[in-house]
Scaffold this motif. Structure first.
Motif, PDB file in Angstrom:
ATOM      1  N   LEU A  22       0.833  -1.201   0.000  1.00 27.15           N
ATOM      2  CA  LEU A  22       0.000   0.000   0.000  1.00 27.15           C
ATOM      3  C   LEU A  22       0.871   1.255   0.000  1.00 27.15           C
ATOM      4  O   LEU A  22       0.575   2.227  -0.704  1.00 27.15           O
ATOM      5  CB  LEU A  22      -0.951  -0.004   1.190  1.00 27.15           C
ATOM      6  N   ALA A  23       1.949   1.236   0.768  1.00 23.58           N
ATOM      7  CA  ALA A  23       2.881   2.372   0.766  1.00 23.58           C
ATOM      8  C   ALA A  23       3.452   2.568  -0.640  1.00 23.58           C
ATOM      9  O   ALA A  23       3.614   3.710  -1.096  1.00 23.58           O
ATOM     10  CB  ALA A  23       4.002   2.142   1.775  1.00 23.58           C
ATOM     11  N   GLY A  24       3.706   1.459  -1.335  1.00 31.97           N
ATOM     12  CA  GLY A  24       4.192   1.537  -2.709  1.00 31.97           C
ATOM     13  C   GLY A  24       3.168   2.165  -3.637  1.00 31.97           C
ATOM     14  O   GLY A  24       3.517   2.956  -4.521  1.00 31.97           O
ATOM     15  N   VAL A  25       1.903   1.839  -3.447  1.00 31.92           N
ATOM     16  CA  VAL A  25       0.835   2.429  -4.266  1.00 31.92           C
ATOM     17  C   VAL A  25       0.786   3.939  -4.033  1.00 31.92           C
ATOM     18  O   VAL A  25       0.678   4.719  -4.986  1.00 31.92           O
ATOM     19  CB  VAL A  25      -0.535   1.775  -3.950  1.00 31.92           C
ATOM     20  N   LEU A  26       0.877   4.338  -2.780  1.00 29.49           N
ATOM     21  CA  LEU A  26       0.870   5.775  -2.477  1.00 29.49           C
ATOM     22  C   LEU A  26       2.049   6.480  -3.146  1.00 29.49           C
ATOM     23  O   LEU A  26       1.881   7.567  -3.725  1.00 29.49           O
ATOM     24  CB  LEU A  26       0.903   6.002  -0.962  1.00 29.49           C
ATOM     25  N   ARG A  27       3.222   5.868  -3.092  1.00 30.10           N
ATOM     26  CA  ARG A  27       4.401   6.448  -3.754  1.00 30.10           C
ATOM     27  C   ARG A  27       4.175   6.568  -5.256  1.00 30.10           C
ATOM     28  O   ARG A  27       4.523   7.572  -5.879  1.00 30.10           O
ATOM     29  CB  ARG A  27       5.639   5.598  -3.485  1.00 30.10           C
ATOM     30  N   MET A  28       3.599   5.522  -5.822  1.00 31.49           N
ATOM     31  CA  MET A  28       3.339   5.533  -7.257  1.00 31.49           C
ATOM     32  C   MET A  28       2.409   6.685  -7.630  1.00 31.49           C
ATOM     33  O   MET A  28       2.624   7.352  -8.653  1.00 31.49           O
ATOM     34  CB  MET A  28       2.732   4.200  -7.704  1.00 31.49           C
ATOM     35  N   LEU A  29       1.397   6.909  -6.826  1.00 32.51           N
ATOM     36  CA  LEU A  29       0.475   8.019  -7.096  1.00 32.51           C
ATOM     37  C   LEU A  29       1.181   9.365  -6.973  1.00 32.51           C
ATOM     38  O   LEU A  29       0.983  10.260  -7.811  1.00 32.51           O
ATOM     39  CB  LEU A  29      -0.719   7.958  -6.142  1.00 32.51           C
ATOM     40  N   GLU A  30       1.991   9.495  -5.936  1.00 36.27           N
ATOM     41  CA  GLU A  30       2.729  10.744  -5.736  1.00 36.27           C
ATOM     42  C   GLU A  30       3.722  10.995  -6.869  1.00 36.27           C
ATOM     43  O   GLU A  30       3.982  12.143  -7.232  1.00 36.27           O
ATOM     44  CB  GLU A  30       3.461  10.716  -4.396  1.00 36.27           C
ATOM     45  N   GLU A  31       4.260   9.933  -7.436  1.00 38.48           N
ATOM     46  CA  GLU A  31       5.211  10.046  -8.546  1.00 38.48           C
ATOM     47  C   GLU A  31       4.502  10.124  -9.896  1.00 38.48           C
ATOM     48  O   GLU A  31       5.155  10.153 -10.940  1.00 38.48           O
ATOM     49  CB  GLU A  31       6.167   8.853  -8.540  1.00 38.48           C
ATOM     50  N   GLU A  32       3.169  10.126  -9.868  1.00 38.30           N
ATOM     51  CA  GLU A  32       2.345  10.201 -11.081  1.00 38.30           C
ATOM     52  C   GLU A  32       2.675   9.086 -12.067  1.00 38.30           C
ATOM     53  O   GLU A  32       2.798   9.294 -13.261  1.00 38.30           O
ATOM     54  CB  GLU A  32       2.480  11.578 -11.733  1.00 38.30           C
ATOM     55  N   ARG A  33       2.791   7.884 -11.519  1.00 43.96           N
ATOM     56  CA  ARG A  33       3.090   6.715 -12.351  1.00 43.96           C
ATOM     57  C   ARG A  33       1.876   6.363 -13.202  1.00 43.96           C
ATOM     58  O   ARG A  33       0.754   6.802 -12.959  1.00 43.96           O
ATOM     59  CB  ARG A  33       3.472   5.539 -11.459  1.00 43.96           C
ATOM     60  N   ASP A  34       2.107   5.490 -14.164  1.00 42.50           N
ATOM     61  CA  ASP A  34       1.067   5.057 -15.089  1.00 42.50           C
ATOM     62  C   ASP A  34      -0.117   4.448 -14.349  1.00 42.50           C
ATOM     63  O   ASP A  34       0.060   3.646 -13.410  1.00 42.50           O
ATOM     64  CB  ASP A  34       1.663   4.028 -16.056  1.00 42.50           C
ATOM     65  N   CYS A  35      -1.312   4.824 -14.747  1.00 40.54           N
ATOM     66  CA  CYS A  35      -2.545   4.382 -14.087  1.00 40.54           C
ATOM     67  C   CYS A  35      -2.657   2.864 -14.046  1.00 40.54           C
ATOM     68  O   CYS A  35      -3.047   2.291 -13.031  1.00 40.54           O
ATOM     69  CB  CYS A  35      -3.743   4.985 -14.817  1.00 40.54           C
ATOM     70  N   GLU A  36      -2.312   2.213 -15.125  1.00 38.48           N
ATOM     71  CA  GLU A  36      -2.426   0.749 -15.181  1.00 38.48           C
ATOM     72  C   GLU A  36      -1.533   0.091 -14.129  1.00 38.48           C
ATOM     73  O   GLU A  36      -1.941  -0.868 -13.458  1.00 38.48           O
ATOM     74  CB  GLU A  36      -2.051   0.251 -16.576  1.00 38.48           C
ATOM     75  N   ASP A  37      -0.333   0.603 -13.948  1.00 37.95           N
ATOM     76  CA  ASP A  37       0.583   0.067 -12.945  1.00 37.95           C
ATOM     77  C   ASP A  37       0.029   0.262 -11.534  1.00 37.95           C
ATOM     78  O   ASP A  37       0.113  -0.638 -10.691  1.00 37.95           O
ATOM     79  CB  ASP A  37       1.957   0.724 -13.048  1.00 37.95           C
ATOM     80  N   VAL A  38      -0.546   1.442 -11.294  1.00 33.87           N
ATOM     81  CA  VAL A  38      -1.105   1.738  -9.972  1.00 33.87           C
ATOM     82  C   VAL A  38      -2.273   0.811  -9.676  1.00 33.87           C
ATOM     83  O   VAL A  38      -2.361   0.225  -8.588  1.00 33.87           O
ATOM     84  CB  VAL A  38      -1.547   3.220  -9.877  1.00 33.87           C
TER      85      VAL A  38
END
Length: 84
Positions: A22-38
């Motif tokens: 879950l912490a990784g998901v939050l980081r991904m969102l903050e880093e504006e990663r690709d939606c599919e990856d999130v």
């Protein structure tokens, strides 16, 4: 009914891994990663939480059945069904 620390330790471990995911998901969102990856990672977190819940209920049912506590078995069944 209380579950022993020994029997719940695998569930605790699984929840800690899910917490990391879950912490990784939050980081991904903050880093504006690709939606599919999130979404893929979020689905993994959701599945990990579901498995932890089912494992906890299964452990409780096993202990309840071995102790012959019928009332607790009914309560665990209601909790189990709430996960569905």
């Amino acid at each position: 009914m209380q579950l022993s620390t020994e029997s719940t330790q695998p569930v605790v471990n699984r929840l800690r891994r899910a917490q990391g995911q879950l912490a990784g998901v939050l980081r991904m969102l903050e880093e504006e990663r690709d939606c599919e990856d999130v979404v893929t990672q979020l689905a993994a977190v959701s599945k990990a939480l579901d498995r932890a819940g089912f494992a906890l209920i299964a452990t409780g049912l096993r202990e309840c059945i071995s102790e012959g506590a019928e009332a607790d078995a009914e309560k665990l069944e209601r909790v189990f069904l709430s996960l569905a």
